[in-house]
Design a protein around this motif. Structure first.
Motif, PDB file in Angstrom:
ATOM      1  N   ALA A  94       0.825  -1.206   0.000  1.00  0.00           N
ATOM      2  CA  ALA A  94       0.000   0.000   0.000  1.00  0.00           C
ATOM      3  C   ALA A  94       0.859   1.256   0.000  1.00  0.00           C
ATOM      4  CB  ALA A  94      -0.933  -0.018   1.215  1.00  0.00           C
ATOM      5  N   ASP A  95       1.954   1.248   0.756  1.00  0.00           N
ATOM      6  CA  ASP A  95       2.853   2.407   0.768  1.00  0.00           C
ATOM      7  C   ASP A  95       3.397   2.680  -0.627  1.00  0.00           C
ATOM      8  OD1 ASP A  95       2.486   2.735   3.478  1.00  0.00           O
ATOM      9  OD2 ASP A  95       4.368   1.755   4.052  1.00  0.00           O
ATOM     10  N   HIS A  96       3.798   1.609  -1.338  1.00  0.00           N
ATOM     11  CA  HIS A  96       4.333   1.780  -2.687  1.00  0.00           C
ATOM     12  C   HIS A  96       3.258   2.308  -3.640  1.00  0.00           C
ATOM     13  CE1 HIS A  96       6.666   1.032  -6.308  1.00  0.00           C
ATOM     14  NE2 HIS A  96       5.615   0.387  -6.803  1.00  0.00           N
ATOM     15  N   LEU A  97       2.060   1.728  -3.584  1.00  0.00           N
ATOM     16  CA  LEU A  97       0.986   2.177  -4.462  1.00  0.00           C
ATOM     17  C   LEU A  97       0.584   3.616  -4.157  1.00  0.00           C
ATOM     18  CD1 LEU A  97      -1.196  -1.045  -4.499  1.00  0.00           C
ATOM     19  CD2 LEU A  97       0.191  -0.157  -6.388  1.00  0.00           C
ATOM     20  N   ASP A  98       0.539   3.978  -2.890  1.00  0.00           N
ATOM     21  CA  ASP A  98       0.208   5.352  -2.517  1.00  0.00           C
ATOM     22  C   ASP A  98       1.239   6.337  -3.069  1.00  0.00           C
ATOM     23  OD1 ASP A  98      -2.016   4.470  -1.194  1.00  0.00           O
ATOM     24  OD2 ASP A  98      -1.167   4.675   0.825  1.00  0.00           O
ATOM     25  N   ALA A  99       2.525   5.964  -2.997  1.00  0.00           N
ATOM     26  CA  ALA A  99       3.579   6.841  -3.521  1.00  0.00           C
ATOM     27  C   ALA A  99       3.458   6.985  -5.032  1.00  0.00           C
ATOM     28  CB  ALA A  99       4.951   6.291  -3.139  1.00  0.00           C
ATOM     29  N   GLU A 100       3.184   5.884  -5.734  1.00  0.00           N
ATOM     30  CA  GLU A 100       3.011   5.945  -7.184  1.00  0.00           C
ATOM     31  C   GLU A 100       1.801   6.799  -7.551  1.00  0.00           C
ATOM     32  OE1 GLU A 100       4.766   4.413  -9.841  1.00  0.00           O
ATOM     33  OE2 GLU A 100       6.318   4.197  -8.310  1.00  0.00           O
ATOM     34  N   ALA A 101       0.705   6.639  -6.808  1.00  0.00           N
ATOM     35  CA  ALA A 101      -0.498   7.419  -7.080  1.00  0.00           C
ATOM     36  C   ALA A 101      -0.266   8.902  -6.815  1.00  0.00           C
ATOM     37  CB  ALA A 101      -1.662   6.904  -6.233  1.00  0.00           C
ATOM     38  N   ALA A 102       0.467   9.218  -5.750  1.00  0.00           N
ATOM     39  CA  ALA A 102       0.757  10.618  -5.445  1.00  0.00           C
ATOM     40  C   ALA A 102       1.596  11.257  -6.545  1.00  0.00           C
ATOM     41  CB  ALA A 102       1.481  10.718  -4.100  1.00  0.00           C
ATOM     42  N   ASP A 103       2.550  10.502  -7.086  1.00  0.00           N
ATOM     43  CA  ASP A 103       3.370  11.020  -8.175  1.00  0.00           C
ATOM     44  C   ASP A 103       2.513  11.274  -9.416  1.00  0.00           C
ATOM     45  OD1 ASP A 103       6.067  11.508  -9.466  1.00  0.00           O
ATOM     46  OD2 ASP A 103       5.353   9.840 -10.708  1.00  0.00           O
ATOM     47  N   LEU A 104       1.627  10.330  -9.751  1.00  0.00           N
ATOM     48  CA  LEU A 104       0.750  10.512 -10.910  1.00  0.00           C
ATOM     49  C   LEU A 104      -0.169  11.705 -10.704  1.00  0.00           C
ATOM     50  CD1 LEU A 104      -0.475   9.619 -13.594  1.00  0.00           C
ATOM     51  CD2 LEU A 104      -1.904   7.988 -12.312  1.00  0.00           C
ATOM     52  N   TYR A 105      -0.735  11.812  -9.527  1.00  0.00           N
ATOM     53  CA  TYR A 105      -1.630  12.938  -9.235  1.00  0.00           C
ATOM     54  C   TYR A 105      -0.909  14.272  -9.404  1.00  0.00           C
ATOM     55  CZ  TYR A 105      -4.565  16.108  -6.497  1.00  0.00           C
ATOM     56  OH  TYR A 105      -5.329  17.167  -6.086  1.00  0.00           O
ATOM     57  N   ASP A 106       0.299  14.373  -8.880  1.00  0.00           N
ATOM     58  CA  ASP A 106       1.055  15.620  -8.990  1.00  0.00           C
ATOM     59  C   ASP A 106       1.331  15.974 -10.447  1.00  0.00           C
ATOM     60  OD1 ASP A 106       1.107  15.999  -6.265  1.00  0.00           O
ATOM     61  OD2 ASP A 106       3.070  15.074  -5.984  1.00  0.00           O
ATOM     62  N   ARG A 107       1.491  14.964 -11.294  1.00  0.00           N
ATOM     63  CA  ARG A 107       1.816  15.209 -12.695  1.00  0.00           C
ATOM     64  C   ARG A 107       0.611  15.639 -13.534  1.00  0.00           C
ATOM     65  NH1 ARG A 107       2.988  10.884 -15.173  1.00  0.00           N
ATOM     66  NH2 ARG A 107       3.105   9.300 -13.535  1.00  0.00           N
TER      67      ARG A 107
END
Length: 396
Positions: free
Chosen positions: A264-277
């Motif tokens: 979940a930590d990894h997926l949350d980090a990936e999602a946060a990066d996509l959201y920021d982009r």
């Protein structure tokens, strides 16, 4: 419940290995780096002199789990390794709750923790269950106590059994990876030493610590109240699983939680990066290009949508509301009539699928994830707009 003991705290024969493991759990928890996602309790406090601050507070109810944690903490205090106090929260849910709280506080004082305080709270369910209301009141009291003494850490005595119950609750709700991760060993100022992934203690272990330390404990009547789902899991389901499948069920579920937490930590980090982009943000408003959302991995899409809703001012979303947002993103043929919205979200936020030219000041370009082919062909790009209530039109 019997009164506090007045025993000596010195060694009386070989150290029980479970007591030794519990001490290692606490030492590791106190040595762990602070969670930077939330401020420490002491960071927001300016009125407590440095010499009056404590390193940690034990949240003690008088039950075996928290009393064992208090005993382990007292060992570190006697060694001079840390300054640790305790706080007892009286929820006033039972006629003798004040006496139970006073006895728990007396035990903590007898162990050598200081300061020890009793915080009395009023539990008022308002659109939530009694358990949730009690939890909110308890954490508010713990936060206030930590700020008052400048405690860097609040110690909670959740065990592997608590973690197993939390994982099963997530399974029954049909929840995702984050819910299956269960109770986090650390969140902000709160740390749960007995959930250490390699050393963790179960409920029987904490009772063994209390017995080794000569302590009697209080049994919370709510633990046996089968009106609560968690109590039924504790008294019926987990014992049945242990009988039918053998010992180690709680530890296995706790390991599942640890693995799910990493995922979940990894997926949350990936999602946060996509959201920021891809997100175009303004106060109370968020716009996301549909093309980028459709291209997102399915595991990231609900996380990005939940983040966008939170930015617009929405309250926490249910799985059903997340599904409604995903339907806005899906091709129109898949969603049928009404696939453009609006979709109401808790907190007064509304989500709609629009063309970029109708979205006020939101003009996401190719760099923000808009379908470049559509942009080049002159076809209006579709976007998902999430807007909070009574927000001004930023075109003015």
């Amino acid at each position: 419940m019997p009164g506090p003991s007045t025993r000596q705290h010195g060694r009386r024969g070989p150290l029980d290995p479970v007591v030794a493991r519990a001490r290692r759990c606490l030492t590791a928890a106190l040595a762990a780096p602070d969670d930077a996602s939330e401020p420490r309790a002491a960071d927001s406090l300016t009125t407590v002199a440095t010499g009056e601050r404590v390193d940690a507070l034990v949240a003690c109810s008088g039950g075996a789990d928290s009393l064992a944690l208090a005993a382990v903490a007292a060992h570190l205090v006697r060694r001079g390794d840390a300054r640790i106090g305790a706080v007892v929260v009286d929820h006033s849910l039972y006629p003798d709750s004040d006496q139970v709280a006073a006895d728990a506080a007396a035990r903590c004082t007898d162990l050598g923790l200081a300061p020890v305080t009793v915080e009395r709270v009023t539990v008022e369910p308002a659109g939530e269950g009694l358990e949730a209301a009690a939890r909110h009141a308890r954490y508010a009291a713990l936060d206030a106590s930590a700020r008052r003494v400048g405690a860097r850490v609040v110690l909670l005595a959740h065990t592997l059994d608590d973690q197993a119950e939390q994982v099963l609750l997530g399974v029954l709700r049909g929840s995702g990876t984050r819910s299956l991760a269960g109770i986090p060993p650390q969140r902000g100022s709160y740390r749960r030493p007995f959930l250490h992934p390699d050393l963790g203690l179960d409920r029987a272990d904490t009772e063994r610590v209390c017995s080794a330390e000569g302590l009697t404990w209080w049994e919370d009547p709510a633990n046996a109240d089968r009106a609560f789902t968690r109590s039924r899991l504790r008294s019926i389901v987990l014992p049945l699983l242990a009988r039918e499948l053998g010992p180690g069920v709680a530890a296995g579920l706790a390991r599942t939680a640890a693995i799910a937490a990493r995922d979940a930590d990894h997926l949350d980090a990936e999602a946060a990066d996509l959201y920021d982009r891809i997100a175009e943000r303004s106060p109370g408003r968020c716009v996301l290009p549909i093309a980028a959302l459709r291209a997102a991995p399915p595991a990231l899409l609900p996380r990005v949508l939940a983040t966008a809703a939170a930015h617009a001012g929405a309250d926490a979303l249910t799985r059903e509301r997340i599904g409604a947002l995903e339907a806005l993103v899906a091709p129109r043929a898949d969603t049928g009539p009404g696939g453009a919205g609006p979709v109401p979200l808790p907190g007064g936020v509304t989500a709609r699928r629009l063309t970029a030219g109708t979205v006020g000041d939101a003009r996401p370009g190719p760099a923000a994830g808009v379908d470049a082919a559509a942009a080049g062909s002159g076809t209006p790009a579709a976007v998902l707009e999430l807007r909070g209530p009574a927000r001004p039109d930023h075109r003015r």
